[in-house]
Write a protein that holds these residues in place. Structure first.
Motif, PDB file in Angstrom:
ATOM      1  N   ALA A 208       8.351   9.131  -0.922  1.00  0.00           N
ATOM      2  CA  ALA A 208       7.639   9.593   0.274  1.00  0.00           C
ATOM      3  C   ALA A 208       6.148   9.306   0.145  1.00  0.00           C
ATOM      4  O   ALA A 208       5.498   8.891   1.114  1.00  0.00           O
ATOM      5  CB  ALA A 208       7.881  11.080   0.493  1.00  0.00           C
ATOM      6  N   LEU A 209       5.586   9.522  -1.049  1.00  0.00           N
ATOM      7  CA  LEU A 209       4.169   9.228  -1.263  1.00  0.00           C
ATOM      8  C   LEU A 209       3.890   7.743  -1.072  1.00  0.00           C
ATOM      9  O   LEU A 209       2.919   7.364  -0.402  1.00  0.00           O
ATOM     10  CB  LEU A 209       3.741   9.657  -2.673  1.00  0.00           C
ATOM     11  CG  LEU A 209       3.593  11.155  -2.933  1.00  0.00           C
ATOM     12  CD1 LEU A 209       3.259  11.401  -4.397  1.00  0.00           C
ATOM     13  CD2 LEU A 209       2.513  11.764  -2.034  1.00  0.00           C
ATOM     14  N   ILE A 210       4.724   6.898  -1.657  1.00  0.00           N
ATOM     15  CA  ILE A 210       4.535   5.450  -1.522  1.00  0.00           C
ATOM     16  C   ILE A 210       4.588   5.046  -0.053  1.00  0.00           C
ATOM     17  O   ILE A 210       3.824   4.195   0.404  1.00  0.00           O
ATOM     18  CB  ILE A 210       5.600   4.692  -2.346  1.00  0.00           C
ATOM     19  CG1 ILE A 210       5.360   4.908  -3.842  1.00  0.00           C
ATOM     20  CG2 ILE A 210       5.592   3.203  -2.016  1.00  0.00           C
ATOM     21  CD1 ILE A 210       6.458   4.343  -4.739  1.00  0.00           C
ATOM     22  N   GLY A 211       5.482   5.682   0.706  1.00  0.00           N
ATOM     23  CA  GLY A 211       5.611   5.359   2.116  1.00  0.00           C
ATOM     24  C   GLY A 211       4.385   5.723   2.941  1.00  0.00           C
ATOM     25  O   GLY A 211       4.147   5.145   4.003  1.00  0.00           O
ATOM     26  N   LEU A 212       3.597   6.689   2.460  1.00  0.00           N
ATOM     27  CA  LEU A 212       2.400   7.120   3.185  1.00  0.00           C
ATOM     28  C   LEU A 212       1.165   6.308   2.800  1.00  0.00           C
ATOM     29  O   LEU A 212       0.157   6.334   3.503  1.00  0.00           O
ATOM     30  CB  LEU A 212       2.131   8.605   2.907  1.00  0.00           C
ATOM     31  CG  LEU A 212       3.142   9.581   3.499  1.00  0.00           C
ATOM     32  CD1 LEU A 212       2.974  10.968   2.879  1.00  0.00           C
ATOM     33  CD2 LEU A 212       2.983   9.664   5.015  1.00  0.00           C
ATOM     34  N   LEU A 213       1.248   5.599   1.669  1.00  0.00           N
ATOM     35  CA  LEU A 213       0.101   4.847   1.152  1.00  0.00           C
ATOM     36  C   LEU A 213       0.191   3.377   1.527  1.00  0.00           C
ATOM     37  O   LEU A 213       1.270   2.767   1.462  1.00  0.00           O
ATOM     38  CB  LEU A 213       0.033   4.988  -0.370  1.00  0.00           C
ATOM     39  CG  LEU A 213      -0.354   6.362  -0.900  1.00  0.00           C
ATOM     40  CD1 LEU A 213       0.137   6.554  -2.331  1.00  0.00           C
ATOM     41  CD2 LEU A 213      -1.878   6.537  -0.839  1.00  0.00           C
ATOM     42  N   ASP A 214      -0.931   2.801   1.904  1.00  0.00           N
ATOM     43  CA  ASP A 214      -0.991   1.361   2.099  1.00  0.00           C
ATOM     44  C   ASP A 214      -0.700   0.681   0.762  1.00  0.00           C
ATOM     45  O   ASP A 214      -1.160   1.154  -0.283  1.00  0.00           O
ATOM     46  CB  ASP A 214      -2.389   0.966   2.597  1.00  0.00           C
ATOM     47  CG  ASP A 214      -2.462  -0.494   2.997  1.00  0.00           C
ATOM     48  OD1 ASP A 214      -2.602  -1.340   2.082  1.00  0.00           O
ATOM     49  OD2 ASP A 214      -2.405  -0.797   4.192  1.00  0.00           O
ATOM     50  N   ILE A 234      -7.995   3.287  -9.088  1.00  0.00           N
ATOM     51  CA  ILE A 234      -6.575   2.991  -9.219  1.00  0.00           C
ATOM     52  C   ILE A 234      -6.180   2.164  -8.002  1.00  0.00           C
ATOM     53  O   ILE A 234      -6.346   2.601  -6.867  1.00  0.00           O
ATOM     54  CB  ILE A 234      -5.743   4.284  -9.293  1.00  0.00           C
ATOM     55  CG1 ILE A 234      -6.192   5.136 -10.487  1.00  0.00           C
ATOM     56  CG2 ILE A 234      -4.256   3.961  -9.393  1.00  0.00           C
ATOM     57  CD1 ILE A 234      -5.549   6.508 -10.521  1.00  0.00           C
ATOM     58  N   GLU A 235      -5.701   0.956  -8.245  1.00  0.00           N
ATOM     59  CA  GLU A 235      -5.384   0.028  -7.163  1.00  0.00           C
ATOM     60  C   GLU A 235      -3.880  -0.029  -6.924  1.00  0.00           C
ATOM     61  O   GLU A 235      -3.094  -0.139  -7.867  1.00  0.00           O
ATOM     62  CB  GLU A 235      -5.900  -1.376  -7.505  1.00  0.00           C
ATOM     63  CG  GLU A 235      -7.394  -1.452  -7.821  1.00  0.00           C
ATOM     64  CD  GLU A 235      -8.269  -1.255  -6.608  1.00  0.00           C
ATOM     65  OE1 GLU A 235      -7.717  -1.269  -5.474  1.00  0.00           O
ATOM     66  OE2 GLU A 235      -9.493  -1.103  -6.768  1.00  0.00           O
ATOM     67  N   ILE A 240      -0.943   4.655  -7.362  1.00  0.00           N
ATOM     68  CA  ILE A 240      -1.570   5.917  -6.946  1.00  0.00           C
ATOM     69  C   ILE A 240      -0.522   7.013  -6.847  1.00  0.00           C
ATOM     70  O   ILE A 240      -0.726   8.141  -7.314  1.00  0.00           O
ATOM     71  CB  ILE A 240      -2.298   5.735  -5.597  1.00  0.00           C
ATOM     72  CG1 ILE A 240      -3.490   4.783  -5.761  1.00  0.00           C
ATOM     73  CG2 ILE A 240      -2.768   7.078  -5.049  1.00  0.00           C
ATOM     74  CD1 ILE A 240      -4.118   4.363  -4.444  1.00  0.00           C
ATOM     75  N   ALA A 241       0.616   6.706  -6.246  1.00  0.00           N
ATOM     76  CA  ALA A 241       1.685   7.696  -6.098  1.00  0.00           C
ATOM     77  C   ALA A 241       2.143   8.202  -7.459  1.00  0.00           C
ATOM     78  O   ALA A 241       2.323   9.411  -7.655  1.00  0.00           O
ATOM     79  CB  ALA A 241       2.862   7.079  -5.330  1.00  0.00           C
ATOM     80  N   ARG A 242       2.327   7.299  -8.409  1.00  0.00           N
ATOM     81  CA  ARG A 242       2.760   7.709  -9.749  1.00  0.00           C
ATOM     82  C   ARG A 242       1.703   8.580 -10.427  1.00  0.00           C
ATOM     83  O   ARG A 242       2.032   9.533 -11.143  1.00  0.00           O
ATOM     84  CB  ARG A 242       3.071   6.476 -10.605  1.00  0.00           C
ATOM     85  CG  ARG A 242       4.269   5.697 -10.111  1.00  0.00           C
ATOM     86  CD  ARG A 242       4.717   4.624 -11.088  1.00  0.00           C
ATOM     87  NE  ARG A 242       5.831   3.862 -10.523  1.00  0.00           N
ATOM     88  CZ  ARG A 242       7.090   4.293 -10.498  1.00  0.00           C
ATOM     89  NH1 ARG A 242       7.392   5.487 -11.003  1.00  0.00           N
ATOM     90  NH2 ARG A 242       8.045   3.548  -9.965  1.00  0.00           N
ATOM     91  N   HIS A 243       0.436   8.269 -10.166  1.00  0.00           N
ATOM     92  CA  HIS A 243      -0.658   9.067 -10.741  1.00  0.00           C
ATOM     93  C   HIS A 243      -0.613  10.498 -10.198  1.00  0.00           C
ATOM     94  O   HIS A 243      -0.756  11.467 -10.962  1.00  0.00           O
ATOM     95  CB  HIS A 243      -2.003   8.414 -10.418  1.00  0.00           C
ATOM     96  CG  HIS A 243      -3.179   9.125 -10.999  1.00  0.00           C
ATOM     97  ND1 HIS A 243      -3.520   9.063 -12.331  1.00  0.00           N
ATOM     98  CD2 HIS A 243      -4.101   9.945 -10.414  1.00  0.00           C
ATOM     99  CE1 HIS A 243      -4.591   9.799 -12.548  1.00  0.00           C
ATOM    100  NE2 HIS A 243      -4.959  10.340 -11.406  1.00  0.00           N
TER     101      HIS A 243
END
Length: 309
Positions: A208-214, A234-235, A240-243
């Motif tokens: 879900a986090l990955i889906g919200l992030l570009d 963090i690129e 970013i989601a994993r962080h």
């Protein structure tokens, strides 16, 4: 020198001078990106005013203009030295975040810190970060002219250049601002996206986090060497989601609150009712492009009370 009138109240001239304080704080914060530094600038400005004799003060045609000129010059000097200080700063430097005491989840309108800073587009984190890329002269000329509507003749007196040169500085700064802008998502949509991010983070739902992030999103943290924080950006959305998932795992007692950060939907992190981070977002369309997480405790002093209201 007394500031009391014969009637026992404040001298009207003192009232007029002190009424400029909010304007000066607004100006200095936008120029410096730090409320603490802005307050120091205003204090220094007033100290210079009251160091003059009554005759010298009365000879000044526009006290408000004089105060602005002095504050602007102090800020210009500080911006030059700030570049040197930030070269020695541990990790990334992010402008000091400003709270709005109302919770946007409830639709309440809150006051800005001590009613000192007016929240508008020129105060959001994305805008302030672009200002950081400008030269001190560009920043001062642009803020004074485009935001506070000072004519270039007056800007020139502060910057120490000709009005034509100040116009060029402001034009250059305006190009940087325009190049960084994208069509803004409606406020309600931005709030929904940040809320979804919060819920996915709390649920440790990485997909879900990955889906919200570009996919090309950037995350930046500011610990100032005082607390743990990523030292470099963090690129990538997945990284970013994993962080963020890692943070949730390592801090099971973390409380995430929805708050307005510099006039935009953001998040506040608390452990044991102590604010440990303030998170701001840059949202384009339906994706988060940039995240700024301020962890430096020196920049969180305005967030230490009132967050549980």
């Amino acid at each position: 020198m007394t500031t009391e009138s014969a009637a026992g109240g404040l001298d009207p001239s003192t009232n007029a001078i002190m009424s400029e304080r909010r304007q000066l704080i607004n100006l200095a914060y936008r120029l410096l990106g730090s409320l603490a530094d802005a307050e120091d600038v205003v204090q220094d400005t007033y100290a210079r005013w009251y160091a003059m004799s009554r005759e010298q003060q009365e000879a000044i045609e526009s006290p408000g203009g004089w105060l602005t000129k002095v504050a602007g010059r102090i800020c210009l000097d500080l911006l030059g030295s700030a570049r040197v200080r930030r070269e020695r700063y541990v990790g990334e430097w992010i402008p000091e975040p400003l709270p709005d005491r109302g919770e946007w989840i409830d639709g309440r309108s809150g006051a800005d810190p001590a009613d000192r800073i007016t929240l508008d587009e020129s105060i959001n984190m994305a805008f302030l970060v672009v200002l950081e890329s400008m030269t001190p002269a560009e920043r001062v000329a642009f803020i004074l002219h485009d935001i506070f509507r000072y004519p270039f003749a007056e800007v020139a007196e502060i910057v120490g250049r000709s009005p034509a040169a100040c116009r060029q500085l402001a034009t250059s700064a305006r190009r940087r601002i325009d190049a960084s802008r994208a069509p803004a998502s409606p406020a309600a949509e931005r709030a929904d996206i940040v809320r979804e991010f919060k819920q996915a983070w709390e649920a440790k739902d990485i997909n879900a986090l990955i889906g919200l992030l570009d996919p090309a999103a950037t995350g930046i943290a500011d610990g100032g060497g005082l607390v743990s924080a990523a030292l470099h950006p963090i690129e990538g959305g997945e990284r970013i989601a994993r962080h963020f998932i890692d943070i949730a795992v390592r801090a099971p007692g973390l409380t995430i609150l929805e708050r307005t950060v510099n006039g935009q939907p953001g998040l506040v992190l608390q452990l044991d009712e102590t604010t440990t981070a303030v998170v701001a977002f840059d949202i384009r369309g339906d994706r988060i492009e940039r995240i700024w997480a301020v962890r430096n405790p020196d920049k969180l002093r305005t967030w230490t009370t009132g967050d549980n209201d």
